[in-house]
Design a protein around this motif. Structure first.
Motif, short mmCIF file in Angstrom:
data_model
loop_
_atom_site.label_atom_id
_atom_site.label_comp_id
_atom_site.label_asym_id
_atom_site.label_seq_id
_atom_site.Cartn_x
_atom_site.Cartn_y
_atom_site.Cartn_z
N ASP A 14 -60.77 74.37 27.14
CA ASP A 14 -60.65 75.25 28.32
C ASP A 14 -61.98 75.90 28.70
O ASP A 14 -62.04 76.65 29.68
N ARG A 44 -55.46 68.79 21.35
CA ARG A 44 -55.41 70.25 21.29
C ARG A 44 -54.37 70.81 22.25
O ARG A 44 -53.78 71.87 21.98
N GLU A 45 -54.16 70.13 23.35
CA GLU A 45 -53.28 70.67 24.40
C GLU A 45 -51.90 70.05 24.43
O GLU A 45 -50.99 70.58 25.07
N CYS A 46 -51.72 68.90 23.76
CA CYS A 46 -50.46 68.17 23.90
C CYS A 46 -49.33 68.88 23.18
O CYS A 46 -49.55 69.56 22.17
#
Length: 259
Positions: A14, A44-46
């Motif tokens: 991010d 990291r985001e899944c």
């Protein structure tokens, strides 16, 4: 010098990311790092429940000369396969576009393996390669390499083949698939074995497949062979085996040659 493990600990999908100097490759960021960070951004985001990483198609659009940002979007999420696109931006410019495939292993009666591992000794049988600072980019010093056959870069070889045991100097705690992607791009293009003096090269595209989910390992044997060099481009095949003799990655790469 920032190690691969330290870099991954600092990485935040991010926030704009600036690669340390030891991860540069000429005027751009090491391509294997940008591809690995694209995968890391998704991991990291899944949400939980994504299948293991299976394959990727990477297009190197332009050089990374500014802070990187990674924009991921799910293309389709099925019962066993998920496709995700990641755009790596260099400032406001698109630098890398990657399509990642995550696939759940499934039972099948059809199994075969027609490729054999090269007949070489283990990594302890070979000395560590002393890198030539006139040839090797800064990013190469993040890996330990031991030639197990083939030819060396810029040696005027007739056979465009690289065969080396390679390991990260530090990949402690890094997801094994992310570590494998970065390591897979550690060697120079195989066509560079035919060079008689240093010259510029640039990766244009990279297709990666994993036969099975990646697992933690230390040393990996990388075979890279240029199948054809014509009109300023080389098409090379790449295969990687672990120390147990299991093939862990297959890839094909198109490389622009400026000589």
């Amino acid at each position: 010098m920032t190690s691969f493990a330290q870099l991954l600990q600092q990485f935040d999908p991010d926030s704009p990311f600036i690669a340390p100097p030891n991860w540069l490759q000429g005027r751009t960021v090491f391509g294997g790092l940008s591809a690995a960070l694209s995968l890391q951004a998704v991991l990291r985001e899944c949400p939980t429940g994504y299948p293991p990483f299976k394959s990727a198609q990477v297009s190197f659009i332009g050089p990374v000369t500014q802070a990187q940002t990674f924009e991921a979007s799910v293309l389709r999420q099925g019962r066993s396969v998920t496709s995700v696109a990641v755009d790596c931006m260099s400032g406001d410019d698109l630098a890398l576009r990657t399509t990642l495939l995550f696939a759940q292993p499934r039972a099948s009666k059809i199994t075969h393996d027609s490729w054999g591992k090269p007949l070489v000794g283990g990594p302890s049988r070979y000395p560590t390669l002393a890198l030539d600072r006139n040839v090797a980019p800064a990013c190469a010093y993040n890996f330990e390499m031991r030639a197990a056959g083939g030819s060396l870069p810029v040696s005027g070889a007739e056979s465009p083949e690289l065969l080396m045991w390679v390991r990260h100097l530090d990949a402690q705690g890094v997801d094994p698939a992310v570590a494998l992607i970065a390591l897979a791009d550690s060697l120079p293009p195989a066509a560079m074995t035919c060079f008689t003096e240093p010259a510029a090269i640039s990766s244009a595209s990279w297709m990666i497949d994993l036969p099975q989910p990646a697992v933690v390992g230390e040393w990996f044997l990388i075979s890279s062979f240029s199948q054809q060099a014509l009109e300023g481009y080389s098409l090379q095949d790449m295969e990687i085996w672990d120390e147990g003799g299991r093939r862990v990655l297959w890839a094909r790469q198109t490389v622009a040659i400026f000589t």
